[in-house]
Design an enzyme around this catalytic site. Sequence first.
Site, PDB file in Angstrom:
ATOM      1  CE  LYS A  90      -4.035   0.016   2.088  1.00 54.63           C
ATOM      2  NZ  LYS A  90      -4.696  -0.478   3.512  1.00 54.63           N
ATOM      3  CB  THR A 126      11.206 -36.489  -6.169  1.00 55.19           C
ATOM      4  OG1 THR A 126      10.135 -36.365  -6.989  1.00 55.19           O
ATOM      5  CG2 THR A 126      12.571 -36.088  -6.629  1.00 55.19           C
ATOM      6  CG  ASN A 127       6.554 -39.518  -5.161  1.00 58.13           C
ATOM      7  OD1 ASN A 127       6.490 -38.147  -5.116  1.00 58.13           O
ATOM      8  ND2 ASN A 127       5.853 -40.267  -5.873  1.00 58.13           N
ATOM      9  CG  ASP A 128      10.218 -44.575  -3.048  1.00 63.45           C
ATOM     10  OD1 ASP A 128       9.769 -44.872  -1.845  1.00 63.45           O
ATOM     11  OD2 ASP A 128       9.438 -45.076  -3.794  1.00 63.45           O
ATOM     12  NE  ARG A 146      -6.481   4.721   4.855  1.00 64.44           N
ATOM     13  CZ  ARG A 146      -7.601   4.418   4.347  1.00 64.44           C
ATOM     14  NH1 ARG A 146      -7.897   3.371   3.819  1.00 64.44           N
ATOM     15  NH2 ARG A 146      -8.578   5.562   4.581  1.00 64.44           N
ATOM     16  NE  ARG A 162      -6.014  -5.091  -3.343  1.00 64.06           N
ATOM     17  CZ  ARG A 162      -6.638  -5.216  -1.961  1.00 64.06           C
ATOM     18  NH1 ARG A 162      -5.991  -5.036  -0.943  1.00 64.06           N
ATOM     19  NH2 ARG A 162      -7.920  -5.385  -1.800  1.00 64.06           N
ATOM     20  CG  MET A 187      -2.345  -7.206   9.038  1.00 61.99           C
ATOM     21  SD  MET A 187      -0.888  -7.077   8.491  1.00 61.99           S
ATOM     22  CE  MET A 187      -1.110  -6.651   7.034  1.00 61.99           C
ATOM     23  CG  HIS A 193      -2.794 -45.986  -3.114  1.00 61.77           C
ATOM     24  ND1 HIS A 193      -4.162 -46.048  -3.291  1.00 61.77           N
ATOM     25  CD2 HIS A 193      -2.272 -46.616  -4.172  1.00 61.77           C
ATOM     26  CE1 HIS A 193      -4.391 -46.899  -4.198  1.00 61.77           C
ATOM     27  NE2 HIS A 193      -3.145 -47.298  -4.839  1.00 61.77           N
ATOM     28  CE1 TYR A 236      10.818 -37.411 -17.882  1.00 64.38           C
ATOM     29  CE2 TYR A 236      12.677 -37.841 -19.463  1.00 64.38           C
ATOM     30  CZ  TYR A 236      11.781 -38.439 -18.424  1.00 64.38           C
ATOM     31  OH  TYR A 236      12.109 -39.532 -17.993  1.00 64.38           O
ATOM     32  CB  SER A 257      12.973 -41.308 -14.377  1.00 65.26           C
ATOM     33  OG  SER A 257      11.698 -40.551 -13.711  1.00 65.26           O
ATOM     34  N   GLY A 298      -7.734  -7.420   3.734  1.00 69.37           N
ATOM     35  CA  GLY A 298      -8.554  -7.613   5.075  1.00 69.37           C
ATOM     36  C   GLY A 298      -8.101  -8.422   6.179  1.00 69.37           C
ATOM     37  NE  ARG A 315       3.425 -44.778  -9.070  1.00 66.50           N
ATOM     38  CZ  ARG A 315       3.293 -43.235  -9.060  1.00 66.50           C
ATOM     39  NH1 ARG A 315       2.402 -42.640  -9.843  1.00 66.50           N
ATOM     40  NH2 ARG A 315       4.042 -42.349  -8.381  1.00 66.50           N
ATOM     41  CB  CYS A 357       8.439 -39.867 -12.873  1.00 63.13           C
ATOM     42  SG  CYS A 357       9.296 -41.328 -12.045  1.00 63.13           S
TER      43      CYS A 357
HETATM   44  C1  PEP Z   1       8.663 -42.071  -6.742  1.00 65.02           C
HETATM   45  O1  PEP Z   1       9.165 -42.984  -5.744  1.00 65.02           O
HETATM   46  O2  PEP Z   1       8.918 -40.933  -6.697  1.00 65.02           O
HETATM   47  C2  PEP Z   1       7.958 -42.652  -7.654  1.00 65.02           C
HETATM   48  C3  PEP Z   1       7.484 -42.096  -8.701  1.00 65.02           C
HETATM   49  O3  PEP Z   1       7.626 -43.791  -7.464  1.00 65.02           O
HETATM   50  P1  PEP Z   1       6.557 -44.357  -6.534  1.00 65.02           P
HETATM   51  O4  PEP Z   1       5.679 -43.232  -5.957  1.00 65.02           O
HETATM   52  O5  PEP Z   1       5.539 -45.132  -7.387  1.00 65.02           O
HETATM   53  O6  PEP Z   1       6.956 -45.039  -5.087  1.00 65.02           O
HETATM   54 MG    MG Z   2       9.218 -44.865  -5.806  1.00 62.54          MG
END
Ligand code: PEP
Ligand code: MG
Length: 873
Positions: A31, A755-757, A100, A344, A111, A459, A840, A752, A109, A563, A820
Amino acid sequence: MSDTFDFDMANTFVYDFDEPAEGGRELLGGKGIGLAEMTQMGIPVPAGFTITTDACRAYMREGDLPQGLAEEVESHIARLEARTGKQFGSADDPLLVSVRSGAAISMPGMMDTILNLGLNDDAAAGLAARTGNERFAYDSYRRLIQMFGETAEGIDGHLFETALADLKRKRGVQLDTELDAKDLQELVETFKKIYEQHVGSEFPADAREQLLRSVAAVFRSWGNPRAQVYRQTQGIPDDLGTAVNVVQMVFGNKGGKSGTGVAFTRNPSTGETGLYGEFLIDAQGEDVVAGIRTPQPLEAMRDVLPEAFEQLVETMHRLEEHYRDMQDVEFTVEDERLYMLQTRSAKRTAAAALHAAVGMVEEGLISRDDAVGRIDPSQLDQLLHPMIDPSAALEPAAKGLNASPGAASGAIVFDADTAVERAKSGPVILVRFETTPDDIHGMIAAQGILTVHGGMTSHAAVVARGMGKPCVAGCDELSLGGGKMTLAGHALAEGDVITIDGGTGRVFIGEVPLVAPQLNEDFETVLGWADEFRRLGVWANADNPEDAVRAREFGAEGVGLCRTEHMFFGEERLPVVQEMILADSVAGRQAALDRLLPFQQADFEGIFEAMAGLPVVIRLLDPPLHEFLPAESEATDEKMRRRIRSLHEQNPMLGTRGCRLGIQFPEIYEMQVRAIARAANAVEKRTGQAPQVEVMHPLVGFREELRRLRALTERVWAEEAPGLAHRVGTMIEVPRAALRADEIAEEADFFSFGTNDLTQMTLAFSRDDAEGKFLTTYLHEGVLERNPFETIDVDGVGDLMRIAVERGRSSKPELKLGICGEHGGDPKSIAFCHELGLDYVSCSPFRVPLARLAAAQSALKESGRGSYVAAGG
Ligand code: PEP
Ligand code: MG
């Protein structure tokens, strides 16, 4: 005013609107910077000054206004007095100011603001005499007591509102404006009593005391609960603090030639050009927001205050040109004179953001770079799923994690089989404690999924996002049992209707009106521009032909993760899979696998055909075998019971998963590779186009694992499809694999990042259990700023990725690199992948548009173009 005094005193915490200040928006707040810039543009803005965010941070640290601030404020008040010819605290012709809030990032809104500071009994009488408008003077005074009481002393606003309502009833009138000067004078006395009763001392008559206490109160309002919650949901850091603007009062409540309003330069729902806004005659700002009186559409101002209206239209036009963005302004008209109080960048829906951006490119106001750079990728989700009508005011019954966007209503069912049955006669919402691959058929049949347990990579969340279905996960206000559920105290049975909103995590009892997704030309236009800018490829995670088709419709250039475990479920297959697992001998296992092969082959053919020659990465079986068997108590015979017991693992996530399974039971992977190769052959024959197949081995940590599995893959491939090109690679999801990437790369054509695991194993955070438990506490209490399952933990997991990229490419420069894990669909993580130089990202089909946009923004940012900072606040 003393010029020498000003000259001597360097600014530390306070800047006039026309005084240059380095430090911009971070220091002055949105502001403040808007008021300063408007002042510099010669737009009519009341005079005033900004107390910086530095002062707020000092206040938060010390619990008191920082040393020297009071003196500095005093010198700026002196300048304001000189400029306006009025005296602050004077009884004769008082200078009145507003205080203000205004943080660097807009928090609409959240503060506090206090108006009409500087009034007391004498000053109110003086103001009445000066203006010849007694009613206006006491109206302003009663507002000050209420706002100051609420903000500085925490008095419940209802007490004041009830007193006002009582007085109106007593006078037999409907509207505030029907109360006369005497009534308002009486109200002032009532308000003062309320104040004194609550605070234990009189309302402060001293203007300077009012001002400094108000400044402190606005600083404190940075920490109020609603502001905290807002910051948490918007990812705004807690330690920024707010600036405070002290602005000469201009009065919209002076009678029929005064008023106040808010307006947008374009329609914030659709992005159409035009003037949109609301206006109230004879009112101060809070009346518009408080909804005490119903405002008129802005157009109405044209007849009542034609000159001010013309000037407003012209000013808004200038502001849009200056900021090159859609603006949202606040203004006041005092005795036909227009003042701008704020400008703004307007908050807008995704549809409006796209339409306005395309419109502005056509008008020559912005470039394509700007258009692509300014759209929030996460907002695109809004366009791809049905959603709850944003104009409906609704109270949710409970909240969980916003695991997969979109909204759905349906009858509740508690198991997958019932979901399939009931879905034949109408929409259902599958409600589970958590889902497992066993539930997949129910998830397919359901309109949406609600779970008690589990987080963003559970899941339920992953599968629902993949399917583009709404999912609310980890709803701990929900309990299940005995074919019933209790949602935040409401008992519900199978068949009762609920609505879930996976974009916000809200759960409603009953059906809520939804509006359809709105994919349109603007969407295609902007994403088309994005594709011209981005360097990262955008692929999709797809396990079946329908998802693959959808992914291509959204612009995916390949399948980065198929998968294969989902293909093991289904009525006809699961018994064969179980037979395979229960077999005593290799021959017995092989017989079952031979029967599974055609199913797998058909699945792969469907996906290859859908992708028509684009790359498809197929990951071989990953989950532990026991997931395909029922619970021990449901075993049909002793042999099954024994096998279930022997496969039992304490920590299945760290057990016989991924390539470990493939090495222990090579015939399973052999069957899968054979099915892939045969499918590739068949599709090439049928369509004349060879699919680009990439076979991916999960959970590799050692070079030797991949060496063996590569040999297996090549052997089977040579038997089945010797003439067809293919690639063999691995996921990088075990920290050791990242560290030894140079050796592993020698066996791989591609990596690949799973990154989950990789997140689970680097942080030792269970992906199934952390969210909803300690991780929620960590996020709530600020131990962690972001959920590492949603946005890559750049310092830790990201460092491992960087190592893997460097080491992998050092031994194999042509190594293809992708991601992935779920992070492949998260804008911040995509920016990091761009920076790492991956080839990618792969994400669920519904996130493909978002990823295209985020990838383009990363490329633009790298070349110093298209970066966007919203104006004002
Ligand atoms: C992962 O681990 O990032 C992955 C893509 O495999 P999943 O989620 O099936 O373990
Ligand atoms: Mg995995």
